[in-house]
Design an enzyme around this catalytic site. Structure first.
Site, PDB file in Angstrom:
ATOM      1  N   GLY A   1     -12.875  -1.205   5.253  1.00  0.00           N
ATOM      2  CA  GLY A   1     -13.934  -1.992   4.622  1.00  0.00           C
ATOM      3  C   GLY A   1     -13.430  -3.311   4.050  1.00  0.00           C
ATOM      4  O   GLY A   1     -14.199  -4.267   3.925  1.00  0.00           O
TER       5      GLY A   1
ATOM      6  N   GLU B   1      -9.588   3.429  10.005  1.00  0.00           N
ATOM      7  CA  GLU B   1     -10.501   4.563   9.772  1.00  0.00           C
ATOM      8  C   GLU B   1     -10.259   5.725  10.721  1.00  0.00           C
ATOM      9  O   GLU B   1     -10.512   6.882  10.381  1.00  0.00           O
ATOM     10  CB  GLU B   1     -11.970   4.096   9.904  1.00  0.00           C
ATOM     11  CG  GLU B   1     -12.439   3.140   8.818  1.00  0.00           C
ATOM     12  CD  GLU B   1     -12.274   1.674   9.171  1.00  0.00           C
ATOM     13  OE1 GLU B   1     -11.411   1.325  10.018  1.00  0.00           O
ATOM     14  OE2 GLU B   1     -13.008   0.854   8.592  1.00  0.00           O
TER      15      GLU B   1
ATOM     16  N   ALA C   1     -12.897   1.079   1.969  1.00  0.00           N
ATOM     17  CA  ALA C   1     -13.860   1.840   1.176  1.00  0.00           C
ATOM     18  C   ALA C   1     -13.075   2.896   0.392  1.00  0.00           C
ATOM     19  O   ALA C   1     -11.978   3.290   0.797  1.00  0.00           O
ATOM     20  CB  ALA C   1     -14.868   2.498   2.100  1.00  0.00           C
TER      21      ALA C   1
ATOM     22  N   GLU D   1     -13.412  -5.592   6.891  1.00  0.00           N
ATOM     23  CA  GLU D   1     -14.827  -5.849   7.222  1.00  0.00           C
ATOM     24  C   GLU D   1     -15.450  -6.811   6.206  1.00  0.00           C
ATOM     25  O   GLU D   1     -16.245  -7.684   6.568  1.00  0.00           O
ATOM     26  CB  GLU D   1     -15.577  -4.518   7.279  1.00  0.00           C
ATOM     27  CG  GLU D   1     -15.089  -3.676   8.457  1.00  0.00           C
ATOM     28  CD  GLU D   1     -15.605  -2.239   8.434  1.00  0.00           C
ATOM     29  OE1 GLU D   1     -15.336  -1.521   7.456  1.00  0.00           O
ATOM     30  OE2 GLU D   1     -16.290  -1.847   9.386  1.00  0.00           O
TER      31      GLU D   1
HETATM   32  N1  CO8 Z   1      -9.560   4.487  -1.315  1.00  0.00           N
HETATM   33  C1  CO8 Z   1      -9.204   5.062  -2.484  1.00  0.00           C
HETATM   34  N2  CO8 Z   1      -7.990   4.879  -3.056  1.00  0.00           N
HETATM   35  C2  CO8 Z   1      -7.102   4.118  -2.411  1.00  0.00           C
HETATM   36  C3  CO8 Z   1      -7.405   3.488  -1.188  1.00  0.00           C
HETATM   37  C4  CO8 Z   1      -8.708   3.688  -0.642  1.00  0.00           C
HETATM   38  N3  CO8 Z   1      -9.114   3.096   0.491  1.00  0.00           N
HETATM   39  N4  CO8 Z   1      -6.323   2.795  -0.774  1.00  0.00           N
HETATM   40  C5  CO8 Z   1      -5.383   2.973  -1.714  1.00  0.00           C
HETATM   41  N5  CO8 Z   1      -5.835   3.778  -2.704  1.00  0.00           N
HETATM   42  C6  CO8 Z   1      -5.122   4.205  -3.909  1.00  0.00           C
HETATM   43  C7  CO8 Z   1      -4.100   5.290  -3.582  1.00  0.00           C
HETATM   44  O1  CO8 Z   1      -4.701   6.556  -3.523  1.00  0.00           O
HETATM   45  C8  CO8 Z   1      -3.167   5.135  -4.759  1.00  0.00           C
HETATM   46  O2  CO8 Z   1      -3.756   5.740  -5.893  1.00  0.00           O
HETATM   47  P1  CO8 Z   1      -2.867   6.753  -6.829  1.00  0.00           P
HETATM   48  O3  CO8 Z   1      -1.835   5.833  -7.428  1.00  0.00           O
HETATM   49  O4  CO8 Z   1      -3.867   7.258  -7.799  1.00  0.00           O
HETATM   50  O5  CO8 Z   1      -2.291   7.765  -5.908  1.00  0.00           O
HETATM   51  C9  CO8 Z   1      -3.164   3.630  -5.028  1.00  0.00           C
HETATM   52  O6  CO8 Z   1      -4.353   3.129  -4.412  1.00  0.00           O
HETATM   53  C10 CO8 Z   1      -1.977   2.898  -4.421  1.00  0.00           C
HETATM   54  O7  CO8 Z   1      -1.927   3.235  -3.042  1.00  0.00           O
HETATM   55  P2  CO8 Z   1      -0.599   3.843  -2.324  1.00  0.00           P
HETATM   56  O8  CO8 Z   1       0.230   4.594  -3.312  1.00  0.00           O
HETATM   57  O9  CO8 Z   1      -1.064   4.562  -1.105  1.00  0.00           O
HETATM   58  O10 CO8 Z   1       0.152   2.474  -1.953  1.00  0.00           O
HETATM   59  P3  CO8 Z   1       1.151   2.246  -0.735  1.00  0.00           P
HETATM   60  O11 CO8 Z   1       1.760   0.907  -0.950  1.00  0.00           O
HETATM   61  O12 CO8 Z   1       2.061   3.398  -0.557  1.00  0.00           O
HETATM   62  O13 CO8 Z   1       0.218   2.184   0.575  1.00  0.00           O
HETATM   63  C11 CO8 Z   1      -1.710   1.489   1.842  1.00  0.00           C
HETATM   64  C12 CO8 Z   1      -0.718   1.141   0.711  1.00  0.00           C
HETATM   65  C13 CO8 Z   1      -0.980   1.476   3.174  1.00  0.00           C
HETATM   66  C14 CO8 Z   1      -2.770   0.410   1.840  1.00  0.00           C
HETATM   67  C15 CO8 Z   1      -2.337   2.894   1.575  1.00  0.00           C
HETATM   68  O14 CO8 Z   1      -2.814   2.925   0.247  1.00  0.00           O
HETATM   69  C16 CO8 Z   1      -3.473   3.221   2.497  1.00  0.00           C
HETATM   70  O15 CO8 Z   1      -3.256   3.562   3.646  1.00  0.00           O
HETATM   71  N6  CO8 Z   1      -4.717   3.143   1.966  1.00  0.00           N
HETATM   72  C17 CO8 Z   1      -5.901   3.534   2.708  1.00  0.00           C
HETATM   73  C18 CO8 Z   1      -6.258   2.510   3.756  1.00  0.00           C
HETATM   74  C19 CO8 Z   1      -7.461   2.969   4.539  1.00  0.00           C
HETATM   75  O16 CO8 Z   1      -7.424   3.979   5.218  1.00  0.00           O
HETATM   76  N7  CO8 Z   1      -8.568   2.216   4.469  1.00  0.00           N
HETATM   77  C20 CO8 Z   1      -9.785   2.536   5.175  1.00  0.00           C
HETATM   78  C21 CO8 Z   1     -10.683   3.327   4.294  1.00  0.00           C
HETATM   79  S1  CO8 Z   1     -12.136   3.897   5.159  1.00  0.00           S
HETATM   80  C22 CO8 Z   1     -13.131   2.561   5.215  1.00  0.00           C
HETATM   81  O17 CO8 Z   1     -12.821   1.526   4.719  1.00  0.00           O
HETATM   82  C23 CO8 Z   1     -14.451   2.737   5.908  1.00  0.00           C
HETATM   83  C24 CO8 Z   1     -15.325   1.514   5.724  1.00  0.00           C
HETATM   84  C25 CO8 Z   1     -16.708   1.774   6.185  1.00  0.00           C
HETATM   85  C26 CO8 Z   1     -17.518   2.524   5.148  1.00  0.00           C
HETATM   86  C27 CO8 Z   1     -18.949   2.440   5.508  1.00  0.00           C
HETATM   87  C28 CO8 Z   1     -19.742   3.507   4.759  1.00  0.00           C
HETATM   88  C29 CO8 Z   1     -21.159   3.567   5.296  1.00  0.00           C
END
Ligand code: CO8
Length: 258
Positions: free
Chosen positions: A109, A132, A66, A112
């Site tokens: 997500g 998460e 998400a 999921e």
């Molecule tokens: N949301 C928003 N932006 C994201 C996300 C995300 N989940 N993942 C990556 N991005 C963005 C980064 O911010 C970055 O943007 P910018 O260039 O503007 O800084 C761009 O994508 C590239 O990402 P990274 O530079 O971080 O790339 P890396 O190769 O260094 O890392 C990773 C890749 C490991 C995947 C890292 O991006 C990461 O950890 N991302 C987040 C993963 C995460 O925590 N996902 C879970 C999110 S919470 C969720 O999904 C809850 C679901 C349930 C919701 C239900 C609601 C009711």
């Protein structure tokens, strides 16, 4: 089909290919993606010429979860009253089979979303996880239940409590995915599987999806009865007559979806 802002849609014969298309944010699932996906799959369900879909991600992610930036300022009442992300439930009840072609990160997500699909074909570069916990929350799009049903409590707890990522090989070993394939062949293999399914009769494809999906929800005796009613109902289709006649006549069946 409408013009979508955050996904692309293509039709290849009887197969729809839907690509999550926010590669700069690793296809993070914001409200707009949810609305586009829900609308697209409702249209696919209505489209008599489409039997099966493949969903994948543009760039190096399937979906990295998400959209954290969109979620960060939300309050409890925003989440609860608006039922933020309930639109994904509309995707989960899509009646035609969906194949997830997981090309890279499938986190939170994103994992999921893959688990809402019917077959998960993972590239050997795919990474799965429910991270998460690292954000001070938990899975919220069905991960705790679908993951636990898919891989059992011990493995689900490991992923949900530690937030660790696993690769395609481990996902395959623990039963999270249907197949793991070489990255460069992912789309060819996913499309081949989709074509194989799309060659069958749509009523039987939909019944098969419905009964396997219900198997996860129903007690065994009820599930067996549910299966039997659907099975019996298929004897009301022309395609059952055609499929069985084709077998006896040693020829390929010519299904009409009737
Ligand atoms: N949301 C928003 N932006 C994201 C996300 C995300 N989940 N993942 C990556 N991005 C963005 C980064 O911010 C970055 O943007 P910018 O260039 O503007 O800084 C761009 O994508 C590239 O990402 P990274 O530079 O971080 O790339 P890396 O190769 O260094 O890392 C990773 C890749 C490991 C995947 C890292 O991006 C990461 O950890 N991302 C987040 C993963 C995460 O925590 N996902 C879970 C999110 S919470 C969720 O999904 C809850 C679901 C349930 C919701 C239900 C609601 C009711």
């Amino acid at each position: 089909m409408s013009d979508y802002k955050t996904i692309t849609f293509e039709q290849k014969g009887r197969v729809a290919v839907v690509t999550l298309n926010r590669p700069d944010s690793l296809n993070a699932l914001n409200a707009e993606v949810m609305a586009d996906v829900a609308e697209c799959f409702a249209a696919i369900d209505r489209n008599k010429d489409i039997a099966v879909s493949v969903i994948t991600g543009a760039g190096r992610a399937f979906a990295a979860g998400a959209d954290i930036k969109e979620m960060q300022p939300q309050s409890f009442s925003d989440m609860y009253v608006e039922d933020y992300f309930a639109g994904w439930d509309r995707f989960a009840v899509c009646r035609k089979p969906v194949i997830a072609a997981v090309n890279g990160f499938a986190l939170g997500g994103g994992c999921e979303l893959a688990m809402m699909c019917d077959l998960i074909i993972a590239s050997d570069k795919a990474k799965f996880g429910q991270p998460e916990i690292k954000l001070g929350v938990t899975p919220g799009m069905g991960g705790s239940i679908r993951l636990t049903k898919a891989i059992g409590k011990a493995k689900a707890m490991d992923l949900v409590l530690t937030g660790r990522m696993i690769d395609g090989e481990e996902a395959d070993r623990i039963g999270l995915v249907s197949r793991v394939v070489p990255h460069d062949e992912l789309m060819d293999i996913a499309l081949k599987a989709a074509d194989e399914v799309a060659g069958f009769s749509i009523p039987s494809i939909m019944a098969a999806k419905e009964m396997v999906s219900r198997a996860l929800e129903l007690p065994t005796t009820e599930g067996v009865k549910f299966e039997r009613r659907l099975f019996q109902g298929l004897f009301g289709t022309e395609d059952q007559k055609e499929g069985m006649a084709a077998f006896s006549e040693k020829r390929a069946a010519n299904f009409q979806d009737k």
